[in-house]
Design a protein around this motif. Structure first.
Motif, PDB file in Angstrom:
ATOM      1  N   UNK A 157       0.750  -1.251   0.014  1.00  0.00           N
ATOM      2  CA  UNK A 157       0.093   0.048   0.073  1.00  0.00           C
ATOM      3  C   UNK A 157       0.845   1.413   0.031  1.00  0.00           C
ATOM      4  N   UNK A 158       2.129   1.055  -0.153  1.00  0.00           N
ATOM      5  CA  UNK A 158       2.934   2.227  -0.306  1.00  0.00           C
ATOM      6  C   UNK A 158       2.973   2.684  -1.718  1.00  0.00           C
ATOM      7  N   UNK A 159       2.973   3.940  -1.939  1.00  0.00           N
ATOM      8  CA  UNK A 159       2.675   4.540  -3.219  1.00  0.00           C
ATOM      9  C   UNK A 159       4.092   4.605  -3.903  1.00  0.00           C
ATOM     10  N   UNK A 160       4.106   4.255  -5.244  1.00  0.00           N
ATOM     11  CA  UNK A 160       5.584   4.316  -6.063  1.00  0.00           C
ATOM     12  C   UNK A 160       6.412   5.518  -5.871  1.00  0.00           C
ATOM     13  N   UNK A 161       5.498   6.789  -5.731  1.00  0.00           N
ATOM     14  CA  UNK A 161       6.108   7.892  -5.912  1.00  0.00           C
ATOM     15  C   UNK A 161       6.846   7.899  -4.588  1.00  0.00           C
ATOM     16  N   UNK A 162       6.742   7.233  -3.568  1.00  0.00           N
ATOM     17  CA  UNK A 162       7.593   7.299  -2.223  1.00  0.00           C
ATOM     18  C   UNK A 162       9.064   6.719  -2.350  1.00  0.00           C
ATOM     19  N   UNK A 163       9.283   5.722  -3.599  1.00  0.00           N
ATOM     20  CA  UNK A 163      10.431   4.909  -3.690  1.00  0.00           C
ATOM     21  C   UNK A 163      11.235   5.207  -4.951  1.00  0.00           C
ATOM     22  N   UNK A 164      10.437   6.228  -5.819  1.00  0.00           N
ATOM     23  CA  UNK A 164      10.807   6.025  -7.378  1.00  0.00           C
ATOM     24  C   UNK A 164      10.993   7.743  -7.486  1.00  0.00           C
ATOM     25  N   UNK A 165      12.169   8.185  -8.048  1.00  0.00           N
ATOM     26  CA  UNK A 165      12.423   9.400  -8.636  1.00  0.00           C
ATOM     27  C   UNK A 165      11.095  10.129  -9.284  1.00  0.00           C
ATOM     28  N   UNK A 166      10.661  11.191  -8.975  1.00  0.00           N
ATOM     29  CA  UNK A 166       9.707  11.932  -9.479  1.00  0.00           C
ATOM     30  C   UNK A 166       9.533  12.130 -11.121  1.00  0.00           C
ATOM     31  N   UNK A 167      10.804  12.393 -11.697  1.00  0.00           N
ATOM     32  CA  UNK A 167      10.983  12.311 -13.034  1.00  0.00           C
ATOM     33  C   UNK A 167      10.741  11.126 -13.602  1.00  0.00           C
ATOM     34  N   UNK A 168      11.467  10.033 -13.303  1.00  0.00           N
ATOM     35  CA  UNK A 168      11.355   8.612 -13.650  1.00  0.00           C
ATOM     36  C   UNK A 168       9.672   8.348 -13.539  1.00  0.00           C
ATOM     37  N   UNK A 169       9.227   8.542 -12.406  1.00  0.00           N
ATOM     38  CA  UNK A 169       7.626   8.159 -12.287  1.00  0.00           C
ATOM     39  C   UNK A 169       6.912   8.702 -13.584  1.00  0.00           C
ATOM     40  N   UNK A 170       7.036   9.680 -13.951  1.00  0.00           N
ATOM     41  CA  UNK A 170       6.466  10.521 -14.831  1.00  0.00           C
ATOM     42  C   UNK A 170       6.608   9.990 -16.002  1.00  0.00           C
ATOM     43  N   UNK A 171       7.808   9.472 -16.330  1.00  0.00           N
ATOM     44  CA  UNK A 171       8.407   8.831 -17.737  1.00  0.00           C
ATOM     45  C   UNK A 171       7.680   7.695 -17.725  1.00  0.00           C
ATOM     46  N   UNK A 172       7.686   6.911 -16.648  1.00  0.00           N
ATOM     47  CA  UNK A 172       7.023   5.479 -16.560  1.00  0.00           C
ATOM     48  C   UNK A 172       5.489   5.515 -16.934  1.00  0.00           C
ATOM     49  N   UNK A 173       5.028   6.513 -16.295  1.00  0.00           N
ATOM     50  CA  UNK A 173       3.607   6.766 -16.239  1.00  0.00           C
ATOM     51  C   UNK A 173       3.211   7.051 -17.724  1.00  0.00           C
ATOM     52  N   UNK A 174       4.098   7.780 -18.478  1.00  0.00           N
ATOM     53  CA  UNK A 174       3.563   8.164 -19.887  1.00  0.00           C
ATOM     54  C   UNK A 174       3.856   7.097 -20.824  1.00  0.00           C
TER      55      UNK A 174
END
Length: 308
Positions: A157-174
């Motif tokens: 239940x931890x959000x991925x944003x807590x363990x992944x860099x914000x820019x990398x998370x945005x790239x992954x979501x895209x």
């Protein structure tokens, strides 16, 4: 389908029930469950009928029942009481549904699920199952807990944003938003932030999967920090080798040039004792010849710089 009176004797059945039992309908009518089934099963059926008569309503249960060929089949019984015009129960009607094939499929699905869980748990890469809408962690394997520094309960239940860099998370979501949902997407290089604060460079591969009727994002994380370090060391070693080769070639060239210079220098050094000082006659005989005769000409002198 079948129906019985309140004493448990069969009043009738359809052809499917008779084929399942392996007896003609005429032989089934008037019989009880003890006449057509093994005693152990007959006890279960009779007890169920008595319970239905007492509680009324609808009764549903599963059982393994002998088939006409001697094998056992998985069935579901649906039973209910029927009454006369005055509402007094006169018997029960039942439907027997063969679910053997369905059970086999369910067992295969369970086996596949168990194998998936074993692969999921024993994989060396860190794996997270994420909700596709919120990127919240739904499940994690032990390797993920080790990489991110969380125990199983804290990581769920931890959000991925807590363990992944914000820019990398945005790239992954895209990448996931623009994928065709059939293949996987990959970030060759990303930064994760474990609980201890020591960032790790990883590659991430994600794929949308279905488990039962639910959809998840299957993400695997592989630590590539060591690979990057080895690649950098290899590049540095190659650069040093190239430099060494260039210096070797320069040394060979320098030695060749020095050799070409030293050869005439050595010749000059060896001939120096035979060369007169400036202003003197190189060959005294030339002067003597000039004084002894007037017929001596400039051309007779062996050296071009001789004079009278």
């Amino acid at each position: 389908m079948f129906y019985k009176d309140m004493t448990g004797r069969y009043l009738g059945c359809n052809a499917s029930f008779a084929a399942f039992i392996g007896m003609p309908r005429i032989q089934i009518i008037g019989k009880t469950v003890y006449d057509i089934a093994p005693k152990a099963l007959a006890d279960i059926y009779h007890t169920s009928d008595l319970e239905l008569a007492k509680r009324q309503g609808v009764q549903v249960y599963e059982s393994r029942t002998p088939y006409a060929d001697g094998s056992y089949r998985d069935v579901v019984f649906y039973k209910a009481l029927f009454t006369n015009t005055e509402g007094i129960p006169e018997g029960l009607v039942g439907i027997m549904l063969d679910i053997t094939d369905r059970k086999r499929v369910e067992e295969k699905v369970r086996d596949m699920g168990e194998r998936f869980h074993q692969l999921f748990s024993q994989n060396w890469d860190a794996i997270l199952l994420l909700s596709p809408e919120t990127f919240r962690v739904v499940d994690a394997n032990p390797a993920a807990g080790k990489m991110f520094g969380y125990d199983d309960n804290a990581l769920i239940f931890l959000e991925l944003s807590a363990i992944l860099d914000a820019d990398d998370l945005a790239r992954l979501a895209d990448l996931l938003a623009n994928s065709d949902h059939a293949g996987s997407v990959q970030l060759d290089k990303a930064t994760v932030m474990p609980k201890d604060g020591m960032n790790i460079t990883v590659s991430i591969r994600c794929k949308l999967i279905k488990i039962d009727s639910d959809q998840f994002v299957y993400c695997s994380f592989r630590d590539i920090g060591e690979s990057i370090r080895l690649k950098k060391e290899m590049q540095e070693t190659q650069a040093k080798l190239i430099h060494a080769n260039r210096m070797t070639a320069l040394g060979v060239l320098t030695a060749g040039i020095a050799h070409e210079i030293n050869n005439p220098n050595s010749y000059i050094s060896q001939m120096r004792p035979f060369c007169p000082r400036p202003g003197t006659m190189p060959f005294p005989s030339c002067g003597a010849m000039a004084r002894s005769t007037e017929r001596y000409t400039w051309e007779d002198c062996p050296l071009p710089r001789c004079s009278r």
